[in-house]
Design a protein around this motif. Structure first.
Motif, PDB file in Angstrom:
ATOM      1  N   ASP A 190      -8.068  -4.140   6.781  1.00 52.30           N
ATOM      2  CA  ASP A 190      -8.593  -5.371   6.185  1.00 52.30           C
ATOM      3  C   ASP A 190      -7.582  -5.996   5.238  1.00 52.30           C
ATOM      4  OD1 ASP A 190     -11.308  -5.327   7.303  1.00 52.30           O
ATOM      5  OD2 ASP A 190     -11.546  -3.515   6.092  1.00 52.30           O
ATOM      6  N   LEU A 191      -6.834  -5.150   4.529  1.00 58.06           N
ATOM      7  CA  LEU A 191      -5.789  -5.654   3.639  1.00 58.06           C
ATOM      8  C   LEU A 191      -4.767  -6.475   4.426  1.00 58.06           C
ATOM      9  CD1 LEU A 191      -4.442  -5.641   0.799  1.00 58.06           C
ATOM     10  CD2 LEU A 191      -3.283  -3.530   1.491  1.00 58.06           C
ATOM     11  N   ALA A 192      -4.335  -5.956   5.570  1.00 59.57           N
ATOM     12  CA  ALA A 192      -3.376  -6.674   6.398  1.00 59.57           C
ATOM     13  C   ALA A 192      -3.979  -7.955   6.971  1.00 59.57           C
ATOM     14  CB  ALA A 192      -2.893  -5.768   7.525  1.00 59.57           C
TER      15      ALA A 192
ATOM     16  N   PRO B 189     -13.023 -11.234  -0.963  1.00 58.62           N
ATOM     17  CA  PRO B 189     -12.726 -10.702   0.369  1.00 58.62           C
ATOM     18  C   PRO B 189     -13.969 -10.611   1.247  1.00 58.62           C
ATOM     19  CG  PRO B 189     -12.791  -8.925  -1.232  1.00 58.62           C
ATOM     20  CD  PRO B 189     -12.921 -10.203  -2.007  1.00 58.62           C
ATOM     21  N   TYR B 190     -15.146 -10.883   0.656  1.00 60.57           N
ATOM     22  CA  TYR B 190     -16.392 -10.752   1.403  1.00 60.57           C
ATOM     23  C   TYR B 190     -16.897 -12.089   1.948  1.00 60.57           C
ATOM     24  CZ  TYR B 190     -15.983  -6.502  -1.307  1.00 60.57           C
ATOM     25  OH  TYR B 190     -15.495  -5.349  -1.891  1.00 60.57           O
TER      26      TYR B 190
ATOM     27  N   ALA C 169      -7.442  -9.294  -0.894  1.00 59.95           N
ATOM     28  CA  ALA C 169      -7.880  -7.897  -0.864  1.00 59.95           C
ATOM     29  C   ALA C 169      -6.873  -6.963  -1.522  1.00 59.95           C
ATOM     30  CB  ALA C 169      -8.132  -7.452   0.578  1.00 59.95           C
ATOM     31  N   LYS C 170      -5.916  -7.523  -2.262  1.00 62.30           N
ATOM     32  CA  LYS C 170      -4.932  -6.689  -2.946  1.00 62.30           C
ATOM     33  C   LYS C 170      -5.516  -6.143  -4.239  1.00 62.30           C
ATOM     34  CE  LYS C 170      -0.327  -6.790  -5.092  1.00 62.30           C
ATOM     35  NZ  LYS C 170       0.848  -7.627  -5.432  1.00 62.30           N
ATOM     36  N   CYS C 171      -5.347  -4.844  -4.448  1.00 61.95           N
ATOM     37  CA  CYS C 171      -5.818  -4.200  -5.670  1.00 61.95           C
ATOM     38  C   CYS C 171      -4.997  -2.933  -5.889  1.00 61.95           C
ATOM     39  CB  CYS C 171      -7.303  -3.860  -5.583  1.00 61.95           C
ATOM     40  SG  CYS C 171      -7.746  -2.801  -4.169  1.00 61.95           S
TER      41      CYS C 171
ATOM     42  N   ALA D  52       0.830  -1.206   0.000  1.00 57.68           N
ATOM     43  CA  ALA D  52       0.000   0.000   0.000  1.00 57.68           C
ATOM     44  C   ALA D  52       0.864   1.256   0.000  1.00 57.68           C
ATOM     45  CB  ALA D  52      -0.928  -0.013   1.210  1.00 57.68           C
ATOM     46  N   ALA D  53       1.982   1.211   0.714  1.00 55.72           N
ATOM     47  CA  ALA D  53       2.860   2.377   0.778  1.00 55.72           C
ATOM     48  C   ALA D  53       3.536   2.685  -0.552  1.00 55.72           C
ATOM     49  CB  ALA D  53       3.917   2.163   1.868  1.00 55.72           C
ATOM     50  N   THR D  54       3.637   1.696  -1.442  1.00 51.48           N
ATOM     51  CA  THR D  54       4.246   1.949  -2.751  1.00 51.48           C
ATOM     52  C   THR D  54       3.276   2.618  -3.724  1.00 51.48           C
ATOM     53  OG1 THR D  54       3.647  -0.195  -3.749  1.00 51.48           O
ATOM     54  CG2 THR D  54       5.711  -0.094  -2.477  1.00 51.48           C
TER      55      THR D  54
END
Length: 465
Positions: free
Chosen positions: A280-282, A419-420, A288-290, A215-217
């Motif tokens: 939620d990603l973690a 992810p749901y 949940a990666k997008c 996410a930080a990238t």
């Protein structure tokens, strides 16, 4: 005196433009022929009892990836459209990637169209693409009825010589000029490749490969830089713009200010940017990666405020599936996992759950973003997008008390990744009609496979939400 109808949907709470009302919907020839408090029909007319149900216009999902030709093992028209039908979606517009070849010229478009014909459960159209080297193909694609063109300002990933490529600034500028010349619409994945590539390289060197490292990238500034650049080009060329999957309230504000300056521009976001956070990603991992990545909880709430203020035009799924091994293969780092969320079947129910039930957003407002606005923007209106006389009888019947917990066996997409999974929804789609005929029914599944028809738009048609 009784009228002749092919079918009547009786007594549901219909979600109309600006209001909800209990009424009967009379269907004739695949279209809505009458809307009345009570309709009397000839003997033998089929009647669907919708009392106690909500009747919404079928969702018009303008952002899905079904990956044919060449990549149908990721998701194909049969399974992808079945998932949409189960989620109350009656029309979709399929993206030019990740099919091989992508739809960046007419032969590739025709190859994709042949694979969807007689297979899709709901109605559909196809995006065209803007990539380096295909400027001379744009007008031909428009003549074949594509409602818009997609371009990436960052590397879309994938492998192979034929894969979809990001645009350089010259191609973007010249492409906008060409598209503006025939009144077309350009949609953009807005992330700065210069920023994201640099940050990804630094993370790799430092051995940072976790979910929050990813996410930080791809920080918000990468989205804002790309949005600003595209808006500048649009001001210079007069090209109509649509920004897909905007993930930040800052991005929404930039686009809203451009609208108020008079630019012909719209903004789309996705259910995952309104329901899932970087926490939620973690927790969930690669499912949940997008890209752009999920953001923090405060940004999610601000985007709901913007949605209620009318600053977000369209909500679309960005259904971007892949086989499970591309998310969870042994030894695969988070950075290596495929970036895409598979959520097409849950879009409508998510927006009802988080929008109406949790935050009190009126049903007509949610319906506009899910159905009417995308139909208008992508040239499918006045045929699609509303419950109104003369429109296609595309309807989603929802049980507002049909709470359920999403399980793998509920999903109709090819790969049961979402992810749901495990989430409890307060409502459920129980039946979906396309042009007046049931294509999906809870407990029965897909009733009419291959019912969908291809939709073409008129090049240069200028309609906005």
């Amino acid at each position: 005196m009784a009228e002749r109808f092919d079918r009547i949907v009786r007594g549901g709470l219909a979600v109309l433009p600006g209001e909800t009302r209990v009424l009967d919907i009379g269907i004739r020839g695949g279209r809505i022929a009458a809307l009345e408090d009570r309709l009397e029909a000839e003997d033998g007319t089929p009647v669907t009892d919708a009392r106690g149900l909500w009747v919404l216009p079928g969702m018009v999902d303008v952002h899905v990836h079904f990956n044919e030709p060449g990549m149908g093992h990721w998701e194909g028209f049969a399974t992808g459209s079945a998932a949409l039908a189960a989620g109350g979606c009656t029309t979709y517009v399929d993206m030019p990637l990740n099919g091989l070849p992508p739809t960046v010229n007419v032969p590739a478009l025709n190859a994709k169209a042949k694979l969807a014909e007689g297979v899709s459960s709901v109605d559909y159209a196809f995006w065209g693409g803007l990539v380096p080297g295909n400027l001379d193909d744009l007008e031909g694609l428009a003549a074949e009825g594509v409602p818009a063109f997609k371009a990436f300002l960052s590397n879309p990933g994938g492998e192979g010589e034929e894969r979809f490529r990001e645009v350089d600034d010259w191609t973007l500028l010249e492409g906008m000029k060409r598209i503006a010349s025939f009144g077309g619409l350009l949609a953009l994945h807005a992330e700065s490749d210069a920023i994201t590539a640099k940050l990804a390289g630094e993370a790799a060197k430092a051995g940072r490969a976790g979910p929050l490292d990813f996410a930080a990238t791809r920080p918000v500034i990468a989205e804002l830089e790309a949005v600003n650049r595209a808006l500048l080009f649009a001001e210079q060329t007069g090209c109509r713009l649509h920004f897909v999957h905007i993930s930040s309230p800052e991005g929404v504000e930039l686009i809203d200010r451009a609208k108020r300056r008079g630019l012909d521009v719209t903004v789309e976001t996705c259910p995952h940017y309104l329901t899932l956070s970087e926490t939620d990603l973690a927790r969930l991992g690669a499912v949940a990666k997008c890209a752009p990545p999920l953001r923090d909880a405060d940004r999610i709430e601000r985007m709901w405020e913007q949605l209620a203020e009318g600053k977000i035009d369209i909500v679309a799924s960005d259904h971007s599936p892949c086989p499970a091994e591309l998310k969870t293969a042994p030894g695969m780092s988070f950075m290596e996992a495929w970036g895409g969320i598979a959520g097409a079947q849950s879009s409508l129910e998510l927006m009802l759950a988080e929008g109406y039930f949790r935050r009190g957003v009126p049903l007509p407002a949610l319906s506009a973003m899910l159905s009417a606005n995308p139909a208008r923007r992508f040239g499918l209106y006045p045929r699609k997008g509303e419950i109104a006389v003369g429109f296609d009888a595309d309807l989603a019947l929802v049980d507002p008390e049909g709470a359920y917990r999403l399980q793998e066996e509920d999903l109709l997409q090819r790969h049961k990744i979402s992810p749901y999974l495990g989430r409890t929804f307060p409502c459920r789609v129980v039946e979906t009609l396309v042009r007046g005929r049931t294509v999906y029914e809870r407990g029965r599944g897909i009733a009419l496979p291959g019912r969908g028809e291809r939709l073409r738009t008129e090049a240069g048609r200028k309609v906005t939400p």
